[in-house]
Design a protein around this motif. Structure first.
Motif, PDB file in Angstrom:
ATOM      1  N   ASN A 116     103.158  42.004  -6.757  1.00  0.00           N
ATOM      2  CA  ASN A 116     103.792  43.245  -6.280  1.00  0.00           C
ATOM      3  C   ASN A 116     103.958  43.285  -4.764  1.00  0.00           C
ATOM      4  N   GLU A 120     109.431  48.654  -0.466  1.00  0.00           N
ATOM      5  CA  GLU A 120     109.365  50.103  -0.661  1.00  0.00           C
ATOM      6  C   GLU A 120     109.013  50.816   0.643  1.00  0.00           C
ATOM      7  N   TYR A 169     114.638  39.972   0.834  1.00  0.00           N
ATOM      8  CA  TYR A 169     115.643  39.782  -0.222  1.00  0.00           C
ATOM      9  C   TYR A 169     116.034  38.306  -0.332  1.00  0.00           C
ATOM     10  N   GLN A 212     113.468  36.524  -2.227  1.00  0.00           N
ATOM     11  CA  GLN A 212     113.569  36.845  -3.654  1.00  0.00           C
ATOM     12  C   GLN A 212     114.856  36.312  -4.292  1.00  0.00           C
ATOM     13  N   ASN A 254     107.542  43.614  -3.286  1.00  0.00           N
ATOM     14  CA  ASN A 254     108.193  44.860  -3.716  1.00  0.00           C
ATOM     15  C   ASN A 254     107.586  46.060  -3.000  1.00  0.00           C
TER      16      ASN A 254
END
Length: 345
Positions: free
Chosen positions: A298, A305, A328, A331, A301
């Protein structure tokens, strides 16, 4: 500035926060540095506030230096009923000066007095006389505030009875040197300390007595830094508390807990404190680096956030866009990565 209340002119120096022009939504606390004419103590206080706010242990503040000339120092620090003009000076600060500051700068309702000797007596009196306006006082070598004056004793007791109904904290930090080092105010300040120690005080009054092995003139230099650090301690350690909150919530970003913390600090100070660049960068780094592998898969992410929320708060900060774009790309979300990297550029 001419004061109708005092029927006299007052020499002021206003020092503004470095970031005032950039932080348009920030309302700044006001710190009144009394005895501006004593340049060694005055400059020390300025440097102390700059040091603590630069390291983000206390909020940046608007600082008002007020000069007390020898012709008005006694009269302006004695209550009107005793033949002085202290009540008029309070009226000047609370109404005339505050209204002028509101016209020019984004000020909050947090007002802190810092005084020495005679102006420390005035600071104590002003806090007790007008707790709806003043939040606290740092009274260095406060001298005659030993309740030999029945009026000031009654005023201070009225203050103690009144403030429990307030939603925020009050701060009273006072100090003295020792008589053997040349501070003749020691016994008077000891009396004040014994008085406060003997009473059941309101829960929302934070106070501390500092006694130093120094002369009278040195008490501001060994008191103000400690007192400001204590007053703003929860503000200063807010990020460390947020780190703990993040670690306790492995499966989600604890926004509600973060908001509760900032709301609690705001309530205590009577000053709205909001997450700043320090919060967003620090907490995003906590998730991004994840040195102890707390957040597992996590972590990126959670970092996103935090950063996406940061962009909402500060849409002109290019570093947020750059960092988001980098994540990004990591990912393999190439289009989104390019979108944010181009925004950064």
């Amino acid at each position: 500035m001419y004061s109708e209340a005092l029927n006299d002119s007052i020499s002021l120096e206003i020092t503004l926060p470095k970031q005032l022009k950039n932080n348009t939504n920030t309302e700044y606390p006001i710190i009144y540095l009394l005895d501006k004419q004593l340049q060694s103590n005055y400059k020390y206080n300025l440097y102390t506030i700059d040091y603590l706010s630069t390291l983000q242990w206390m909020p940046e503040a608007i600082i008002v230096g007020i000069t007390f000339s020898w012709k008005n120092r006694n009269s302006w620090t004695n209550p009107n009923i005793n033949g002085g003009q202290a009540d008029d000076l309070i009226q000047f600060i609370e109404q005339e000066l505050n209204n002028e500051l509101k016209k020019k700068y984004p000020i909050s309702d947090f007002n802190l007095l810092i005084g020495h000797s005679r102006t420390a007596i005035f600071s104590s009196y002003a806090l007790s006389k007008s707790p709806d306006f003043f939040n606290g006082a740092i009274a260095n070598s406060v001298s005659n505030f030993d309740f030999g004056d029945k009026l000031q004793q009654a005023q201070f007791e009225d203050f103690l009875n009144k403030i429990p109904s307030s939603s925020h904290n009050y701060y009273y930090y006072f100090s003295v040197g020792e008589e053997s080092y040349g501070d003749l105010h020691e016994s008077a300040v000891d009396t004040l300390n014994m008085y406060l120690t003997s009473k059941a005080l309101p829960d929302n009054l934070e106070w501390k007595y500092f006694k130093h092995k120094v002369a009278h003139d040195l008490t501001p230099g060994v008191t103000v830094n400690k007192a400001l650090s204590e007053i703003f301690k929860n503000y200063g350690r807010r990020i460390d508390i947020c780190f703990d909150l993040a670690k306790e919530s492995r499966n989600k970003v604890p926004w509600e807990e973060f908001e509760d913390l900032y709301s609690s600090i705001s309530s205590d100070l009577g000053l709205k404190i909001q997450p700043s660049e320090l919060f967003f960068n620090s907490i995003a780094s906590e998730y991004y680096n994840d040195y102890d592998n707390i957040y597992g898969n996590n972590n990126l992410n959670f970092t996103l956030e935090i950063l996406l929320k940061a962009v909402e708060k500060d849409p002109k900060n290019f570093s947020y866009y750059s960092w988001i774009g980098e994540i990004y790309m990591t990912q393999k979300k190439i289009d989104k990565g390019n979108q944010y990297l181009n925004k950064a550029i």
